[in-house]
Design a protein around this motif. Structure first.
Motif, PDB file in Angstrom:
ATOM      1  N   MET A 119      68.298   7.512  41.993  1.00 38.67           N
ATOM      2  CA  MET A 119      67.155   7.428  41.935  1.00 38.67           C
ATOM      3  C   MET A 119      66.911   7.988  43.220  1.00 38.67           C
ATOM      4  O   MET A 119      67.134   7.699  44.185  1.00 38.67           O
ATOM      5  CB  MET A 119      67.049   6.289  41.613  1.00 38.67           C
ATOM      6  N   LYS A 120      66.455   9.684  42.739  1.00 39.22           N
ATOM      7  CA  LYS A 120      65.972   9.648  44.283  1.00 39.22           C
ATOM      8  C   LYS A 120      64.397  10.557  42.939  1.00 39.22           C
ATOM      9  O   LYS A 120      63.777  10.675  42.503  1.00 39.22           O
ATOM     10  CB  LYS A 120      66.533  11.102  44.160  1.00 39.22           C
ATOM     11  N   LYS A 121      63.182  10.386  44.792  1.00 42.70           N
ATOM     12  CA  LYS A 121      61.670  10.771  44.522  1.00 42.70           C
ATOM     13  C   LYS A 121      62.337  12.114  43.994  1.00 42.70           C
ATOM     14  O   LYS A 121      62.950  12.634  45.470  1.00 42.70           O
ATOM     15  CB  LYS A 121      61.238   9.610  45.920  1.00 42.70           C
ATOM     16  N   ILE A 122      61.389  13.158  43.855  1.00 43.35           N
ATOM     17  CA  ILE A 122      61.215  14.436  43.706  1.00 43.35           C
ATOM     18  C   ILE A 122      59.917  14.744  43.482  1.00 43.35           C
ATOM     19  O   ILE A 122      59.110  14.508  43.251  1.00 43.35           O
ATOM     20  CB  ILE A 122      62.201  15.183  42.658  1.00 43.35           C
ATOM     21  N   GLY A 123      60.026  15.928  44.282  1.00 38.93           N
ATOM     22  CA  GLY A 123      58.609  16.413  45.393  1.00 38.93           C
ATOM     23  C   GLY A 123      58.641  18.013  44.804  1.00 38.93           C
ATOM     24  O   GLY A 123      59.676  18.414  45.358  1.00 38.93           O
ATOM     25  N   PHE A 124      56.412  18.153  45.380  1.00 35.98           N
ATOM     26  CA  PHE A 124      57.657  19.768  45.758  1.00 35.98           C
ATOM     27  C   PHE A 124      57.175  19.870  47.042  1.00 35.98           C
ATOM     28  O   PHE A 124      55.966  18.937  48.127  1.00 35.98           O
ATOM     29  CB  PHE A 124      56.509  21.215  44.658  1.00 35.98           C
ATOM     30  N   LEU A 125      57.526  20.950  48.121  1.00 30.53           N
ATOM     31  CA  LEU A 125      57.177  21.409  48.718  1.00 30.53           C
ATOM     32  C   LEU A 125      56.035  22.858  49.223  1.00 30.53           C
ATOM     33  O   LEU A 125      57.200  23.739  48.693  1.00 30.53           O
ATOM     34  CB  LEU A 125      57.737  21.115  50.223  1.00 30.53           C
ATOM     35  N   SER A 126      55.172  23.743  49.564  1.00 30.40           N
ATOM     36  CA  SER A 126      54.313  24.590  48.804  1.00 30.40           C
ATOM     37  C   SER A 126      53.987  24.591  50.826  1.00 30.40           C
ATOM     38  O   SER A 126      53.172  24.240  51.138  1.00 30.40           O
ATOM     39  CB  SER A 126      52.986  24.209  48.818  1.00 30.40           C
ATOM     40  N   PHE A 127      54.414  26.363  50.639  1.00 31.38           N
ATOM     41  CA  PHE A 127      54.304  27.151  51.784  1.00 31.38           C
ATOM     42  C   PHE A 127      52.096  27.240  52.100  1.00 31.38           C
ATOM     43  O   PHE A 127      51.717  28.157  53.369  1.00 31.38           O
ATOM     44  CB  PHE A 127      54.952  27.925  52.253  1.00 31.38           C
ATOM     45  N   GLY A 128      52.038  27.222  50.781  1.00 28.60           N
ATOM     46  CA  GLY A 128      50.272  27.765  50.434  1.00 28.60           C
ATOM     47  C   GLY A 128      50.557  28.718  51.544  1.00 28.60           C
ATOM     48  O   GLY A 128      49.540  29.889  51.323  1.00 28.60           O
ATOM     49  N   HIS A 129      51.408  30.731  50.706  1.00 35.02           N
ATOM     50  CA  HIS A 129      50.499  31.897  51.100  1.00 35.02           C
ATOM     51  C   HIS A 129      49.508  32.546  50.142  1.00 35.02           C
ATOM     52  O   HIS A 129      49.327  31.624  48.553  1.00 35.02           O
ATOM     53  CB  HIS A 129      52.124  33.042  50.774  1.00 35.02           C
ATOM     54  N   TRP A 130      48.390  32.949  50.723  1.00 38.52           N
ATOM     55  CA  TRP A 130      47.769  33.750  49.904  1.00 38.52           C
ATOM     56  C   TRP A 130      47.735  35.543  50.427  1.00 38.52           C
ATOM     57  O   TRP A 130      48.306  35.250  51.487  1.00 38.52           O
ATOM     58  CB  TRP A 130      46.705  33.506  49.610  1.00 38.52           C
ATOM     59  N   ALA A 131      47.779  36.139  49.096  1.00 31.69           N
ATOM     60  CA  ALA A 131      47.290  37.641  49.716  1.00 31.69           C
ATOM     61  C   ALA A 131      46.465  38.646  48.948  1.00 31.69           C
ATOM     62  O   ALA A 131      46.516  38.627  47.559  1.00 31.69           O
ATOM     63  CB  ALA A 131      48.762  38.030  50.433  1.00 31.69           C
ATOM     64  N   ASP A 132      46.138  39.640  49.459  1.00 26.35           N
ATOM     65  CA  ASP A 132      45.868  40.085  48.272  1.00 26.35           C
ATOM     66  C   ASP A 132      46.496  41.121  47.363  1.00 26.35           C
ATOM     67  O   ASP A 132      46.269  42.193  47.924  1.00 26.35           O
ATOM     68  CB  ASP A 132      44.367  41.053  48.755  1.00 26.35           C
ATOM     69  N   HIS A 133      47.811  40.555  46.810  1.00 28.71           N
ATOM     70  CA  HIS A 133      48.576  41.403  46.661  1.00 28.71           C
ATOM     71  C   HIS A 133      48.650  40.911  44.674  1.00 28.71           C
ATOM     72  O   HIS A 133      48.153  39.945  44.109  1.00 28.71           O
ATOM     73  CB  HIS A 133      50.265  40.537  46.253  1.00 28.71           C
TER      74      HIS A 133
END
Length: 340
Positions: free
Chosen positions: A1-15
């Motif tokens: 068993m492993k704990k699984i999470g997400f990792l976000s860099f939290g980018h934003w841009a007017d694209h």
């Protein structure tokens, strides 16, 4: 068993292709993604911290907001650059966020990595002491944070306070019981992994590290983790440590997945310079149909050594698509590898 999470860099841009056009978009979508991730059974919501960039920076308002909206998912950072921090004020912020979440905070800290500006910590009012490097300063602040986080009083009370004081020296409030055991150190080398073990911190190892042997990334990272575990055992800590690794993993189960990540299928480790005279190795991305992905991931020694896997996500593609990406891993990959 492993704990699984997400990792976000939290980018934003007017694209035009981005769902995160503004900082507000990124913050609100980060909260919604954490709520949705908890609903599909993910174990953790983690966020990178970068200053002077159009990315997430001050983590505690976000972590507190997520803590108030969720019930079970771990919330954390990977990592906070201690060169920029006031350790005592950080204890108060962290304590508040942890109490709001009911004790689910998992804080990754480190001495930092190359940033957007030259010596950015100087703009925050911090300077290394004479004879120190900025890395020394970051580690020293990390140890100060750990010491004061224990909840032992250290400040002399005013004999004529505005409000009555408890007896003895005063600690910082609010105190979050148990948070000291949920601090992780982001280690980029074998030596700093051993140092983290000696000081009783969990280990975060990301998708890059110092190239110390010329071996493939996952093997170097697995060796780093084994050295950490040996040092932990030698230090005689009472509890078992936790270890996380980060990976970019995409199960291609739709034409949209293939459009976004099909070009990642043949990626390999890369070598680069992250600082002058410091050679680093960057781990490959994984992107393939589930059957192939399972075979490839089964050979990743560092994932096998870790108890927690953090999946880096393309946050700019929006909440719904990222839920799809994470659900595909949970449904098609994790069970086949014994992670679930």
């Amino acid at each position: 068993m492993k704990k699984i999470g997400f990792l976000s860099f939290g980018h934003w841009a007017d694209h035009p292709a981005y769902s995160t056009r503004t900082a507000r978009d990124t913050l609100l979508q980060s909260i919604e993604l954490a709520v949705a991730a908890e609903a599909i059974g993910l174990d953790g919501a983690y966020f990178r911290v970068h200053h002077f960039a159009r990315q997430l920076a001050s983590p505690f308002p976000l972590l507190a907001a997520i803590g108030a909206r969720t019930e079970t998912i771990e919330i954390g950072t990977g990592v906070i650059d201690m060169r920029y921090e006031n350790p005592l004020y950080m204890i108060e912020d962290a304590g508040a966020a942890d109490l709001i979440s009911g004790g689910r905070l998992q804080l990754g800290i480190s001495r930092g990595s190359p940033e957007q500006v030259i010596d950015g910590w100087r703009y925050f009012g911090y300077e290394p002491a004479e004879g120190q490097t900025d890395a020394d300063m970051g580690r020293e602040k990390g140890l100060q944070f750990l010491e004061k986080l224990s909840g032992v009083g250290f400040a002399q009370p005013n004999p004529n306070p505005m409000f009555p004081n408890p007896p003895g020296l005063l600690r910082l409030e609010p105190h979050a019981e148990g948070l000291r055991n949920r601090i992780w150190w982001g280690a980029g080398s074998n030596a700093t992994a051993v140092w983290a073990a000696e000081h009783g911190m969990n280990l975060q190892s990301s998708t890059l590290k110092d190239d110390e042997s010329g071996k493939p990334f996952h093997i170097q990272q697995a060796e780093q983790i084994r050295l950490y575990k040996e040092a932990w055992k030698k230090a005689g800590h009472a509890r078992e440590p936790r270890v996380s690794v980060s990976r970019s993993i995409f199960a291609i189960v739709s034409d949209q997945d293939r459009y976004y990540f099909g070009h990642e299928a043949d990626r390999v480790d890369k070598i680069g310079m992250i600082e002058p005279n410091k050679r680093a190795i960057f781990g490959r991305s994984y992107a393939a149909e589930p059957e192939k992905l399972v075979r490839e991931l089964a050979l990743d020694e560092a994932i096998q050594e870790a108890d927690t896997l953090l999946l880096t996500i393309p946050n700019t593609l929006g909440v719904d698509y990222n839920v799809h990406v994470l659900s595909a891993i949970l449904e098609h990959v994790a069970p086949e590898l014994g992670w679930r």
